[in-house]
Design a protein around this motif. Structure first.
Motif, mmCIF file in Angstrom:
data_model
loop_
_atom_site.group_PDB
_atom_site.id
_atom_site.type_symbol
_atom_site.label_atom_id
_atom_site.label_comp_id
_atom_site.label_asym_id
_atom_site.label_seq_id
_atom_site.Cartn_x
_atom_site.Cartn_y
_atom_site.Cartn_z
ATOM 1 N N SER A 27 0.834 -1.195 0.000
ATOM 2 C CA SER A 27 0.000 0.000 0.000
ATOM 3 C C SER A 27 0.875 1.254 0.000
ATOM 4 C CB SER A 27 -0.905 0.022 1.233
ATOM 5 O OG SER A 27 -1.562 1.261 1.362
ATOM 6 N N PRO A 28 0.488 2.302 -0.749
ATOM 7 C CA PRO A 28 1.260 3.546 -0.715
ATOM 8 C C PRO A 28 1.119 4.292 0.602
ATOM 9 C CG PRO A 28 -0.713 3.827 -2.037
ATOM 10 C CD PRO A 28 -0.617 2.369 -1.711
ATOM 11 N N ASP A 29 0.105 3.954 1.399
ATOM 12 C CA ASP A 29 -0.071 4.524 2.728
ATOM 13 C C ASP A 29 0.295 3.465 3.761
ATOM 14 O OD1 ASP A 29 -1.265 6.898 1.642
ATOM 15 O OD2 ASP A 29 -3.077 5.717 1.339
ATOM 16 N N GLN A 30 1.037 3.871 4.791
ATOM 17 C CA GLN A 30 1.348 2.930 5.862
ATOM 18 C C GLN A 30 0.065 2.553 6.594
ATOM 19 O OE1 GLN A 30 4.407 1.354 6.737
ATOM 20 N NE2 GLN A 30 2.800 0.147 7.700
ATOM 21 N N ARG A 31 -0.216 1.274 6.684
ATOM 22 C CA ARG A 31 -1.437 0.800 7.307
ATOM 23 C C ARG A 31 -1.122 -0.210 8.405
ATOM 24 N NH1 ARG A 31 -5.897 0.443 2.421
ATOM 25 N NH2 ARG A 31 -5.489 2.547 1.612
ATOM 26 N N LYS A 83 1.499 -20.167 11.687
ATOM 27 C CA LYS A 83 0.849 -21.442 12.003
ATOM 28 C C LYS A 83 1.866 -22.491 12.442
ATOM 29 C CE LYS A 83 -1.948 -25.145 10.007
ATOM 30 N NZ LYS A 83 -0.939 -26.198 10.256
ATOM 31 N N HIS A 84 3.057 -22.431 11.894
ATOM 32 C CA HIS A 84 4.099 -23.388 12.283
ATOM 33 C C HIS A 84 4.867 -22.915 13.515
ATOM 34 C CE1 HIS A 84 3.543 -26.058 8.890
ATOM 35 N NE2 HIS A 84 3.530 -25.015 8.087
ATOM 36 N N MET A 85 5.105 -21.611 13.603
ATOM 37 C CA MET A 85 5.874 -21.103 14.738
ATOM 38 C C MET A 85 5.057 -21.116 16.023
ATOM 39 S SD MET A 85 7.959 -17.865 13.102
ATOM 40 C CE MET A 85 8.776 -17.528 14.677
ATOM 41 N N TYR A 86 3.802 -20.698 15.930
ATOM 42 C CA TYR A 86 2.927 -20.589 17.106
ATOM 43 C C TYR A 86 1.564 -21.176 16.759
ATOM 44 C CZ TYR A 86 6.665 -17.368 18.343
ATOM 45 O OH TYR A 86 7.904 -16.828 18.598
ATOM 46 N N PRO A 87 1.495 -22.519 16.677
ATOM 47 C CA PRO A 87 0.296 -23.183 16.147
ATOM 48 C C PRO A 87 -0.973 -22.942 16.945
ATOM 49 C CG PRO A 87 1.820 -24.773 17.137
ATOM 50 C CD PRO A 87 2.553 -23.484 17.051
ATOM 51 N N ASP A 88 -0.877 -22.549 18.200
ATOM 52 C CA ASP A 88 -2.078 -22.326 19.007
ATOM 53 C C ASP A 88 -2.720 -20.967 18.754
ATOM 54 O OD1 ASP A 88 -1.809 -24.843 20.197
ATOM 55 O OD2 ASP A 88 -0.565 -24.046 21.822
ATOM 56 N N ALA A 89 -2.093 -20.136 17.953
ATOM 57 C CA ALA A 89 -2.624 -18.803 17.624
ATOM 58 C C ALA A 89 -2.997 -18.030 18.889
ATOM 59 C CB ALA A 89 -3.839 -18.918 16.696
ATOM 60 N N ASP A 90 -2.168 -18.159 19.913
ATOM 61 C CA ASP A 90 -2.481 -17.565 21.216
ATOM 62 C C ASP A 90 -1.607 -16.352 21.545
ATOM 63 O OD1 ASP A 90 -0.168 -19.053 21.425
ATOM 64 O OD2 ASP A 90 -0.725 -20.053 23.295
ATOM 65 N N ILE A 91 -0.943 -15.794 20.530
ATOM 66 C CA ILE A 91 -0.169 -14.573 20.701
ATOM 67 C C ILE A 91 -0.787 -13.502 19.802
ATOM 68 C CG2 ILE A 91 2.102 -13.482 20.485
ATOM 69 C CD1 ILE A 91 3.353 -16.248 20.830
ATOM 70 N N PRO A 92 -1.084 -12.319 20.328
ATOM 71 C CA PRO A 92 -1.690 -11.271 19.502
ATOM 72 C C PRO A 92 -0.811 -10.891 18.315
ATOM 73 C CG PRO A 92 -1.834 -10.703 21.824
ATOM 74 C CD PRO A 92 -0.937 -11.890 21.738
ATOM 75 N N VAL A 93 -1.466 -10.584 17.200
ATOM 76 C CA VAL A 93 -0.768 -10.246 15.959
ATOM 77 C C VAL A 93 -1.268 -8.903 15.435
ATOM 78 C CG1 VAL A 93 -0.292 -10.935 13.578
ATOM 79 C CG2 VAL A 93 -0.492 -12.685 15.368
ATOM 80 N N ILE A 94 -0.336 -8.055 15.041
ATOM 81 C CA ILE A 94 -0.644 -6.818 14.332
ATOM 82 C C ILE A 94 -0.011 -6.919 12.950
ATOM 83 C CG2 ILE A 94 -0.496 -4.299 14.312
ATOM 84 C CD1 ILE A 94 -2.035 -5.457 16.717
ATOM 85 N N LEU A 95 -0.799 -6.683 11.913
ATOM 86 C CA LEU A 95 -0.294 -6.747 10.546
ATOM 87 C C LEU A 95 -0.016 -5.334 10.048
ATOM 88 C CD1 LEU A 95 0.170 -9.007 8.397
ATOM 89 C CD2 LEU A 95 -1.983 -8.292 7.370
ATOM 90 N N LEU A 96 1.145 -5.166 9.398
ATOM 91 C CA LEU A 96 1.541 -3.884 8.838
ATOM 92 C C LEU A 96 1.757 -4.022 7.335
ATOM 93 C CD1 LEU A 96 4.156 -2.567 11.432
ATOM 94 C CD2 LEU A 96 1.723 -2.092 11.334
ATOM 95 N N SER A 97 1.387 -2.992 6.597
ATOM 96 C CA SER A 97 1.594 -2.984 5.159
ATOM 97 C C SER A 97 3.034 -2.619 4.826
ATOM 98 C CB SER A 97 0.640 -1.997 4.489
ATOM 99 O OG SER A 97 0.943 -0.660 4.888
#
Length: 266
Positions: free
Chosen positions: A48-52, A117-131
Motif C-alpha cells: 500500500s502507498p499509505d502505511q497501514r 501457524k508453524h511457529m505458534y500453532p495455538d494462535a495464542d499470541i496477539p498479531v498486528i499486521l503492517l503494510s
C-alpha cells in the motif's frame, strides 16, 4: 531482554499443510525464541502507498490465493489483535512524522499466517499486521522499520514475511537452487556480514542477478527484508538461521537481526 527481528520466507500457501524440513525448522524456532507477548508482521501481501496497520480485536484468516489443494483453504489461524500494541505502533509512527491509517476488518493474509501457524500453532499470541510499500526506496523502508526498534525491547517479535528470491516464471522441476538464485542469496549474506547498507540499498544495480531474483512483478516479496532489517539498526548484527530452495528459484530462508538472544538462543 531484546528479541531479534526476523525475515522469514513464507513460500507457497501449501506450506501451511506441509511437513518438511522447513516447517520443522519454523516449529523449532517458535520454541527456541523467548515467547513474545505480541507479533508485528510486515507482509509482502499487503502493498500500500499509505502505511497501514490492523486494529482488530480478532483476525479473519484470508485465503488470498487460488489453485491450491482444498485442505489449504480449510486452515484457520484465529489470532487476536492487541489494541494497546496497535496504539503503541501508531504513537511511534506519529512520533516520526509518518502518516498511517488504522484498518479494521482486513484479516491476516497468508504471508502472515502460513509462517505463524508453524511457529505458534495455538494462535495464542496477539498479531498486528503492517503494510509495506514497494514504491518507497529501500532507505525509506529501512527507516520505517527503525521507527519500531523500541518494540523489540518490550517482548514484541517483529517479522518481515516475504522471500529474498521469488521468481515464479523461472521455476525448475528440481529443488536444487538455480545458480543465479544462489549467487544472489550469497551476495545478500556477504553484505549482511558487514551490514553494508550502501550496497544493500543499491542491490538492484550491485547484486548479481537482481532482476531475476527480484523481478518487478514480485518486488513486494523482497522489501519486507528492509523493514525487518531496520529494526536492528542499533545492533547491526545478522545471523542466517535457515536456507533452502523450492523449485530452483524460490528461496526459503530465515534471518535474525539484532537481539540479545541472537547468538545463544536461536
Amino acid at each position: 531482554m531484546t528479541l531479534p527481528a526476523l525475515f522469514v520466507a513464507h513460500g507457497s500457501p501449501a506450506l501451511a499443510v506441509e511437513d518438511n524440513a522447513y516447517t520443522s525448522f519454523l516449529g523449532e524456532l517458535g520454541t527456541k525464541l523467548p515467547r513474545p507477548r505480541g507479533i508485528v508482521v510486515f507482509s509482502a501481501h499487503w502493498d500500500s502507498p499509505d502505511q497501514r496497520l490492523t486494529v482488530d480485536e480478532s483476525h479473519e484468516t484470508l485465503h488470498d490465493f487460488y489453485g491450491f489443494p482444498e485442505e489449504v483453504y480449510r486452515v484457520n489461524y484465529p489470532a487476536k489483535g492487541d489494541a494497546a500494541l496497535s496504539d503503541e505502533i501508531a504513537r511511534l509512527f506519529s512520533e516520526h512524522n509518518l502518516p498511517y491509517q488504522p484498518i479494521l476488518g482486513r484479516g491476516l493474509d497468508h504471508g502472515a499466517w502460513v509462517v505463524l501457524k508453524h511457529m505458534y500453532p495455538d494462535a495464542d499470541i496477539p498479531v498486528i499486521l503492517l503494510s509495506v510499500d514497494s514504491r518507497r526506496s529501500p532507505e525509506e523502508q529501512y527507516e520505517i522499520g527503525r521507527m519500531l526498534a523500541a518494540l523489540r525491547d518490550q517482548d514484541i517479535l517483529v517479522v518481515g514475511s516475504g522471500g529474498l528470491v521469488h521468481n515464479l516464471r523461472l521455476l525448475s522441476r528440481e529443488n536444487e537452487p538455480l545458480e543465479w538464485a544462489e549467487q544472489f542469496d550469497q551476495w545478500i549474506e556477504e553484505q549482511l556480514q558487514s551490514w553494508n547498507l550502501k550496497n544493500l540499498f543499491n542491490y538492484a544495480k550491485k547484486a548479481p542477478h537482481a532482476l531475476e531474483a527480484v523481478p518487478s512483478y514480485a518486488a513486494e516479496h523482497f522489501i519486507p527484508f528492509f523493514y525487518a532489517l531496520g529494526t536492528a539498526d542499533r545492533e547491526r548484527q545478522a545471523k542466517k538461521l535457515y536456507q533452502e530452495y523450492q523449485l530452483g528459484s524460490l528461496s526459503l530462508n530465515c534471518w535474525a537481526f539484532g537481539g540479545s538472544e541472537i547468538h545463544h538462543t536461536v
